[in-house]
Design a protein around this motif. Structure first.
Motif, PDB file in Angstrom:
ATOM      1  N   TRP A   1      65.087  -2.316  12.498  1.00  0.00           N
ATOM      2  CA  TRP A   1      64.836  -2.357  11.068  1.00  0.00           C
ATOM      3  C   TRP A   1      63.899  -1.212  10.711  1.00  0.00           C
ATOM      4  O   TRP A   1      63.065  -0.823  11.515  1.00  0.00           O
ATOM      5  N   GLY A   2      64.020  -0.722   9.496  1.00  0.00           N
ATOM      6  CA  GLY A   2      63.043   0.230   8.994  1.00  0.00           C
ATOM      7  C   GLY A   2      61.820  -0.493   8.475  1.00  0.00           C
ATOM      8  O   GLY A   2      61.702  -1.722   8.589  1.00  0.00           O
TER       9      GLY A   2
ATOM     10  N   SER B   1      67.057   5.175  -0.828  1.00  0.00           N
ATOM     11  CA  SER B   1      67.685   5.973   0.223  1.00  0.00           C
ATOM     12  C   SER B   1      67.248   5.452   1.581  1.00  0.00           C
ATOM     13  O   SER B   1      66.132   4.947   1.731  1.00  0.00           O
ATOM     14  N   CYS B   2      68.123   5.594   2.551  1.00  0.00           N
ATOM     15  CA  CYS B   2      67.787   5.234   3.924  1.00  0.00           C
ATOM     16  C   CYS B   2      68.350   6.307   4.844  1.00  0.00           C
ATOM     17  O   CYS B   2      69.569   6.463   4.929  1.00  0.00           O
TER      18      CYS B   2
ATOM     19  N   GLU C   1      63.461   4.043   4.936  1.00  0.00           N
ATOM     20  CA  GLU C   1      63.808   3.747   3.554  1.00  0.00           C
ATOM     21  C   GLU C   1      62.817   4.418   2.602  1.00  0.00           C
ATOM     22  O   GLU C   1      61.641   4.579   2.937  1.00  0.00           O
ATOM     23  N   SER C   2      63.299   4.766   1.419  1.00  0.00           N
ATOM     24  CA  SER C   2      62.445   5.345   0.387  1.00  0.00           C
ATOM     25  C   SER C   2      63.058   5.077  -0.973  1.00  0.00           C
ATOM     26  O   SER C   2      64.217   4.653  -1.075  1.00  0.00           O
TER      27      SER C   2
ATOM     28  N   LEU D   1      65.250   4.107  11.121  1.00  0.00           N
ATOM     29  CA  LEU D   1      65.734   3.916   9.769  1.00  0.00           C
ATOM     30  C   LEU D   1      64.540   4.072   8.839  1.00  0.00           C
ATOM     31  O   LEU D   1      63.542   3.353   8.990  1.00  0.00           O
TER      32      LEU D   1
ATOM     33  N   TYR E   1      65.371  -3.290   2.777  1.00  0.00           N
ATOM     34  CA  TYR E   1      65.531  -2.712   4.113  1.00  0.00           C
ATOM     35  C   TYR E   1      66.976  -2.279   4.306  1.00  0.00           C
ATOM     36  O   TYR E   1      67.891  -2.888   3.756  1.00  0.00           O
ATOM     37  N   CYS E   2      67.168  -1.263   5.124  1.00  0.00           N
ATOM     38  CA  CYS E   2      68.526  -0.954   5.547  1.00  0.00           C
ATOM     39  C   CYS E   2      68.660  -1.264   7.036  1.00  0.00           C
ATOM     40  O   CYS E   2      67.663  -1.362   7.758  1.00  0.00           O
TER      41      CYS E   2
ATOM     42  N   TRP F   1      72.251  -2.891   3.209  1.00  0.00           N
ATOM     43  CA  TRP F   1      70.962  -3.031   2.533  1.00  0.00           C
ATOM     44  C   TRP F   1      70.649  -4.528   2.457  1.00  0.00           C
ATOM     45  O   TRP F   1      71.509  -5.339   2.089  1.00  0.00           O
TER      46      TRP F   1
ATOM     47  N   THR G   1      72.717   9.290   5.671  1.00  0.00           N
ATOM     48  CA  THR G   1      71.918   8.569   4.678  1.00  0.00           C
ATOM     49  C   THR G   1      72.790   7.591   3.907  1.00  0.00           C
ATOM     50  O   THR G   1      73.924   7.920   3.534  1.00  0.00           O
TER      51      THR G   1
ATOM     52  N   THR H   1      61.164  -0.611   1.730  1.00  0.00           N
ATOM     53  CA  THR H   1      60.605   0.008   0.535  1.00  0.00           C
ATOM     54  C   THR H   1      60.507  -1.077  -0.542  1.00  0.00           C
ATOM     55  O   THR H   1      61.444  -1.836  -0.755  1.00  0.00           O
TER      56      THR H   1
END
Length: 114
Positions: free
Chosen positions: A104-105, A21-22, A6-7, A4, A94-95, A36, A77, A108
């Motif tokens: 978890w990612g 975005s994820c 995120e940005s 994952l 986090y997503c 999210w 996404t 961001t």
């Protein structure tokens, strides 16, 4: 392997907007609910919004009417449109795919200034 990424975070003034975005991989995205979450300094991670595979969405009371979660299954996404941002929205976002709970990612960071 579930990934994952995120940005979209950044620094914004109160009242401004950001779109997070994820990008997900390693899962069958179209059948997975996505969520999210955010973690503010000194606080527990909390659910912000979630969207089911059928696009039904739920929101935390604190963001209802300001945030919108959406998904693009073709791009695997999930997005979080955040409007009317407040300083209390400052957190790392986090997503997660709840059915793949251990992943978890990197998150961001969103910082909302007065």
């Amino acid at each position: 392997q579930v990934q994952l990424v995120e940005s979209g975070g950044g620094l914004v003034q109160a009242g401004g907007s950001l779109r997070l975005s994820c990008a997900a991989s390693g899962i069958v995205f179209r059948i997975n609910p996505m969520g999210w979450y955010r973690q503010a300094p000194g606080k527990q991670r909390e659910l912000v919004a979630e969207i089911a595979s059928g696009d039904v969405a739920n929101y935390a009371d604190s963001v209802k009417g300001r945030f919108t979660i959406s998904r693009d299954n073709a791009k695997s996404t999930v997005y979080l449109q955040m409007n009317s941002l407040k300083p209390e929205d400052t957190a790392v976002y986090y997503c997660k795919a709840p059915l793949h709970n251990r992943y978890w990612g990197q998150g961001t960071r969103v910082t909302v200034s007065l």
